[in-house]
Design an enzyme around this catalytic site. Sequence first.
Site, PDB file in Angstrom:
ATOM      1  N   HIS A 536       0.830  -1.205   0.000  1.00 26.08           N
ATOM      2  CA  HIS A 536       0.000   0.000   0.000  1.00 26.08           C
ATOM      3  C   HIS A 536       0.865   1.256   0.000  1.00 26.08           C
ATOM      4  O   HIS A 536       0.623   2.194   0.766  1.00 26.08           O
ATOM      5  CB  HIS A 536      -0.938  -0.003   1.222  1.00 26.08           C
ATOM      6  N   HIS A 580      -7.508  -0.277   2.981  1.00 33.05           N
ATOM      7  CA  HIS A 580      -6.799  -0.666   1.772  1.00 33.05           C
ATOM      8  C   HIS A 580      -6.915   0.483   0.767  1.00 33.05           C
ATOM      9  O   HIS A 580      -7.917   1.192   0.730  1.00 33.05           O
ATOM     10  CB  HIS A 580      -7.363  -1.965   1.231  1.00 33.05           C
TER      11      HIS A 580
END
Length: 612
Positions: A536, A580
């Site tokens: 990420h 996310h």
Amino acid sequence: MAIAPFLLAIYFASLTIYRSVAVTILTSPDELKSSQYDFVVIGGGTAGLVVATRLTEDPKVRVLVVEAGGRNEGVLNSIVPYFAVQLLGTSSDWNFTTVPQTGLLNRTLPIARGHILGGSSSINRLDYTRGSNDLYDRWANLTGDPSWSWASLEKYYLRSSRLVPPTDGRDTTGDVDPSTHGFGPIQVSLVSLPAELDARVVNTSRLLGGRFDYTQDWNSGNSIGIGHTQCSIGQGVRSSSAVAYLDPLIDSSSRPNLSILINTVVTKLLPSEASHGVPEFKTVELGQVNSNSRFRVSATKEVVLSAGAIGTPHILMLSGIGPKEVMTPLGITTLVDLPSVGQNLTDHPLIQTHFLVNSTKTFDDVLRNETLAQQTFAQWNTTRQGLFAGPSGGTIGFLRLPSDSPLLSRFGDPASGPHSPHIELIFANAFGAVGVSVPATGNFMSISTGVVSPLSRGFITLISSDPFGKPLLNPNFLDNDFDVFAMVQALKDMQSFISTDPWRGIVIGPTGQLVDATTDEQLQLYARNASVSLNHSIGTARMSPFSAEWGVVNPDLLVKGTRGLSVVDASVFPSIPECHTQAPTYIVAERAVDFIKRGMACVLVELGLSEG
């Protein structure tokens, strides 16, 4: 997780996963019919394809997308949801590697980024969580621009995705809140074929309450609790930016003003004459691997850099936009001295832990029994249903630290607000290790723990002026003590959760190094030995107020000190989302389109071609 060898044969033999394509996507700059477009979008990934397809809704606007990777068409491991992370480490991944991480006992880690149309939305693990309202209000405060608040951004979230039923057709009442979802191209659904594990997780959450309380929908604005996973899946296949935004246009041949050039690297951006003393970057130099030829294309209106949190700062620095002290020793002329380019790299650390369980209803046998795997794939291939129509787990949790945690008094609260978490739990109904073969016997569940509000910050920098080389990548995982202690708390929460009555007789025990990690000191060592990246990466070209000397782009996403150049991808995030990063990237991309269109309108007014 390892996939049986039979799938290689299926990849070539199964014709039902292919579609006839009416529009040819260019594979070489030699095939370009023009060297000039209204916009050149660098990167056909999660954000870039949104920008390109939205801009070309106007038939008068001509857009070229330049993508370094290849087609997503027919790539089985990108299409089948259960194979979600099988492209990591392949040619569809950039295959970045970190420098040795001091906080991880000098281990190096792979960092996955999509090298394929759709970018990381074509290779990620599918989770779709937009984060809390607090996140975007924090962005508004950090940038000094209220248009980044949730009240202003909600319409872009609604424009980007929509809720669709899972392929099993079950009643999902109480498992999701349809009123919090939109009407956009990305299809979002609950996991098909929920496992026995999923019901046990939800029941435990409802029993315990408190920090483990059940939450109905991750996209409601409150990101705290435990509940059902929502994934970018529709009709049993991955819904990436390539599938949802681009493929319908390819199939219908309805967008002749959009050109896609794949397998082509942007080697650098070239300046034109300075306007009012500010350099303008509207020319893009292109090249391909194993070729010395260079090509140039230009944008009459704007170049949009959407190469991702690693690719974007790399291209900026190769072009002379970045820290002077980095570029000068490599012979790169500094055109815009922006010290923040490549700084503020932030990522979520993750640990995958596996537990032996007393159950015969896990999915492990499918991964080690070729006959069963063939049958399961055949079911998906003919009906888009069954186990392969979703990931191996259907529940997830986002938790705040205990309110009396000494971490909060020592470090302050790094989360965006009271509805934003600090740590994460991800449940899977199998031995879910990426790249590791399933044990020959036994039934397993996996629980991944992560820190979603990390304080560690790293950087990306150049080690060469070669545009085909890779930058130096240092996320500095677990560099800050907060992240180590928060990960320990996540591990403790995981163990507390599965030590309750609903799990009695089910969990036999952990495997691997966690078996002997019983004290806080041992858990800290385990965290440093076992943490990996959740992939990420964000923040390397972050937004800042117009007047700020730090940052890379202004709140309108134009690169500071330049004209004609904007950045639209996760690199502009001013802080890491406590979720996310897929859904926030779509929100930013949809927001950016309106910025760009507003800029187009201003230019037309200046030229006297519009009344404004």
